[in-house]
Motif scaffolding. Structure first.
Motif, PDB file in Angstrom:
ATOM      1  N   ILE A   7       0.858  -1.192   0.000  1.00  0.00           N
ATOM      2  CA  ILE A   7       0.000   0.000   0.000  1.00  0.00           C
ATOM      3  C   ILE A   7       0.897   1.246   0.000  1.00  0.00           C
ATOM      4  CG2 ILE A   7      -1.592   1.378   1.441  1.00  0.00           C
ATOM      5  CD1 ILE A   7      -3.217  -0.831   0.583  1.00  0.00           C
ATOM      6  N   TRP A  51      -2.490   6.916  -7.348  1.00  0.00           N
ATOM      7  CA  TRP A  51      -2.168   5.679  -6.611  1.00  0.00           C
ATOM      8  C   TRP A  51      -2.389   5.878  -5.118  1.00  0.00           C
ATOM      9  CZ3 TRP A  51       3.161   4.846  -9.454  1.00  0.00           C
ATOM     10  CH2 TRP A  51       2.904   4.395 -10.756  1.00  0.00           C
ATOM     11  N   GLU A  54      -6.179   6.183  -4.369  1.00  0.00           N
ATOM     12  CA  GLU A  54      -6.913   4.907  -4.485  1.00  0.00           C
ATOM     13  C   GLU A  54      -6.556   3.948  -3.349  1.00  0.00           C
ATOM     14  OE1 GLU A  54      -7.477   4.714  -9.353  1.00  0.00           O
ATOM     15  OE2 GLU A  54      -6.111   3.318  -8.372  1.00  0.00           O
ATOM     16  N   GLU A  55      -5.280   3.893  -3.037  1.00  0.00           N
ATOM     17  CA  GLU A  55      -4.846   2.893  -2.053  1.00  0.00           C
ATOM     18  C   GLU A  55      -5.219   3.293  -0.617  1.00  0.00           C
ATOM     19  OE1 GLU A  55      -0.752   1.976  -3.210  1.00  0.00           O
ATOM     20  OE2 GLU A  55      -1.481   1.766  -5.264  1.00  0.00           O
ATOM     21  N   LEU A  56      -5.125   4.599  -0.314  1.00  0.00           N
ATOM     22  CA  LEU A  56      -5.553   5.014   1.027  1.00  0.00           C
ATOM     23  C   LEU A  56      -7.085   4.996   1.129  1.00  0.00           C
ATOM     24  CD1 LEU A  56      -3.002   7.881   1.793  1.00  0.00           C
ATOM     25  CD2 LEU A  56      -3.102   5.623   2.841  1.00  0.00           C
ATOM     26  N   LEU A  58      -8.879   2.779  -0.109  1.00  0.00           N
ATOM     27  CA  LEU A  58      -9.181   1.373   0.161  1.00  0.00           C
ATOM     28  C   LEU A  58      -9.139   1.120   1.676  1.00  0.00           C
ATOM     29  CD1 LEU A  58      -9.628  -1.227  -1.519  1.00  0.00           C
ATOM     30  CD2 LEU A  58      -7.191  -1.686  -1.249  1.00  0.00           C
TER      31      LEU A  58
ATOM     32  N   PHE B  64      -3.139   3.915 -15.371  1.00  0.00           N
ATOM     33  CA  PHE B  64      -2.338   4.122 -14.156  1.00  0.00           C
ATOM     34  C   PHE B  64      -2.459   2.916 -13.225  1.00  0.00           C
ATOM     35  CE2 PHE B  64      -2.471   9.075 -14.396  1.00  0.00           C
ATOM     36  CZ  PHE B  64      -1.542   9.032 -15.427  1.00  0.00           C
ATOM     37  N   ARG B  65      -3.681   2.399 -13.082  1.00  0.00           N
ATOM     38  CA  ARG B  65      -3.880   1.267 -12.164  1.00  0.00           C
ATOM     39  C   ARG B  65      -3.207   0.005 -12.691  1.00  0.00           C
ATOM     40  NH1 ARG B  65      -3.139   0.098  -7.612  1.00  0.00           N
ATOM     41  NH2 ARG B  65      -3.816   2.233  -7.252  1.00  0.00           N
ATOM     42  N   ARG B  68       0.521   0.279 -12.172  1.00  0.00           N
ATOM     43  CA  ARG B  68       0.852   0.123 -10.747  1.00  0.00           C
ATOM     44  C   ARG B  68       0.786  -1.357 -10.334  1.00  0.00           C
ATOM     45  NH1 ARG B  68       3.186   2.364  -6.135  1.00  0.00           N
ATOM     46  NH2 ARG B  68       1.901   2.017  -4.299  1.00  0.00           N
ATOM     47  N   ILE B  72       3.825  -3.735  -8.948  1.00  0.00           N
ATOM     48  CA  ILE B  72       3.787  -4.400  -7.640  1.00  0.00           C
ATOM     49  C   ILE B  72       3.902  -5.914  -7.809  1.00  0.00           C
ATOM     50  CG2 ILE B  72       2.299  -4.915  -5.650  1.00  0.00           C
ATOM     51  CD1 ILE B  72       1.433  -1.968  -5.719  1.00  0.00           C
ATOM     52  N   MET B 161      -5.467   7.418   8.596  1.00  0.00           N
ATOM     53  CA  MET B 161      -5.222   6.622   7.383  1.00  0.00           C
ATOM     54  C   MET B 161      -3.729   6.399   7.164  1.00  0.00           C
ATOM     55  SD  MET B 161      -7.718   7.730   4.332  1.00  0.00           S
ATOM     56  CE  MET B 161      -8.363   9.188   5.078  1.00  0.00           C
ATOM     57  N   ARG B 165      -1.555   2.864   7.322  1.00  0.00           N
ATOM     58  CA  ARG B 165      -0.636   2.453   6.248  1.00  0.00           C
ATOM     59  C   ARG B 165       0.753   2.146   6.837  1.00  0.00           C
ATOM     60  NH1 ARG B 165       4.320   4.369   3.759  1.00  0.00           N
ATOM     61  NH2 ARG B 165       4.535   2.893   2.055  1.00  0.00           N
ATOM     62  N   PHE B 168       0.742  -1.228   8.323  1.00  0.00           N
ATOM     63  CA  PHE B 168       0.818  -2.344   7.366  1.00  0.00           C
ATOM     64  C   PHE B 168       2.246  -2.618   6.900  1.00  0.00           C
ATOM     65  CE2 PHE B 168      -3.637  -0.839   6.094  1.00  0.00           C
ATOM     66  CZ  PHE B 168      -4.222  -1.655   7.045  1.00  0.00           C
ATOM     67  N   ILE B 169       3.063  -1.576   6.827  1.00  0.00           N
ATOM     68  CA  ILE B 169       4.420  -1.789   6.308  1.00  0.00           C
ATOM     69  C   ILE B 169       5.405  -2.157   7.410  1.00  0.00           C
ATOM     70  CG2 ILE B 169       4.048  -0.261   4.340  1.00  0.00           C
ATOM     71  CD1 ILE B 169       5.798   1.821   5.719  1.00  0.00           C
TER      72      ILE B 169
END
Lengths: 140, 188
Positions: A7, A51, A54-56, A58, B64-65, B68, B72, B161, B165, B168-169
């Motif tokens: 993410i 990006w 969209e990802e945040l 989500l 773009f998606r 990406r 990944i 938010m 994130r 998660f990392i």
């Protein structure tokens, strides 16, 4: 896409901050056409903007899926202070000056007593300890 | 050549002209340039095929998606190959993934991960998340309930938010740093 370490991978922090700011603003109660227009321009300005958004988004959207796990979310014991509008106004008594004066007198008396009291004789131990004990004693 | 095919070719050529440079620059943050170029080429090829099937798709979000996701997938693949040589097959499956921003399914693992991330948030932040997403309160209602401004509600959402994130990392071993019962003060 899963909620994992990919993410926002490779997306600059400032872009993530902008994206999360946009998600929060667009989630608000009053979103003007002008704001939507500015958002649209920002979104198309760079692939990383899209990006990050969209990802945040989500992450934000999926928080709602936890409604069936409400009991597993820790309770936040947030202490809420009253706002200026609702804060009770404290009435100041015009006769309260003597209470302040009495408090000051008591403090001064306490210091004087502490200073003038004889130092207890201690058979062993350092002078430093003795003074510390004496000082503390004066406030007991 | 049919008119439909000509339209698609024109749109594709315009998309390449308008997006290639910025897409390459963005992908270069994730991959070495030769790999970024391969990803861009593959993404345009997928766009071309998608336009044949559904000419009405929104091109910019799509390209773009796709780019990406391809990038990944490559990174995942490289990591898996590096860490577990025997799991190459599993990574190859990831390469077959297609972009799918709709009808996302929230897996049980994602839910657990998200729950842990939410529980790691500062209490005020977490409370705003709960009020908004679980209890469905508006920003104004939250601001009145918590005695904070609407702007502060927004700030808690945005910060929350980013903290999720960050959660998660982090390595999986990291435990909740914000246990239940911790209180913070929200000035009105």
């Amino acid at each position: 896409m899963s909620l994992d370490e990919w993410i926002c991978y490779g997306i600059p922090e400032e872009t993530q901050a902008e994206a999360s700011g946009w998600i929060a603003r667009l989630d608000g109660d009053d979103v003007s056409a002008e704001m939507r227009s500015r958002f649209s321009l920002w979104l198309d300005a760079d692939p990383t903007n899209r990006w990050a958004y969209e990802e945040l988004s989500l992450v934000w959207a999926r928080v709602a899926t936890l409604s069936d796990r409400r009991a597993q979310i820790h309770e936040s014991k947030v202490l809420i202070f009253p706002t200026p509008d609702t804060a009770p106004v404290q009435k100041v008594s015009k006769h309260s000056w003597w209470q302040s004066a009495a408090a000051i007198l008591l403090i001064v008396a306490g210091f004087s007593f502490a200073w003038l009291s004889p130092v207890p004789v201690i058979e062993s131990g350092s002078t430093e300890n003795t003074q510390a004990d004496h000082f503390l004693f004066g406030f007991e | 050549m049919s008119k439909k095919q000509t339209d698609i070719d024109v749109r594709l050529a315009r998309t390449v002209r308008e997006t290639r440079t910025q897409l390459l620059a963005a992908l270069a943050r994730m991959l070495p340039m030769p790999e970024a170029e391969e990803v861009v080429q593959e993404a345009y090829l997928r766009l071309f095929m998608a336009l044949q099937k559904s000419p009405e798709i929104e091109i910019r979000p799509y390209i773009f998606r796709v780019a990406r996701n391809l990038a990944i997938s490559r990174l995942r693949h490289q990591r898996v190959v590096h860490e577990h040589a025997s799991a190459v097959e599993m990574a190859a499956e990831n390469l077959q993934q297609r972009p799918n921003t709709e009808h996302e399914v929230c897996s049980e693992q994602d839910k657990q991960s998200l729950l842990a991330a939410i529980n790691s948030l500062p209490p005020a932040c977490r409370q705003v998340f709960v009020f908004r997403k679980i209890e469905g309160m508006s920003h104004r209602e939250i601001s009145e309930r918590m005695g904070i401004s609407v702007k502060t509600v927004e700030n808690h959402i945005a910060r929350g938010m980013r903290l999720c994130r960050e959660y998660f990392i982090r390595p999986a071993a990291v435990v909740d740093h914000c246990p239940a019962g911790e209180a913070d003060h929200v000035a009105g």
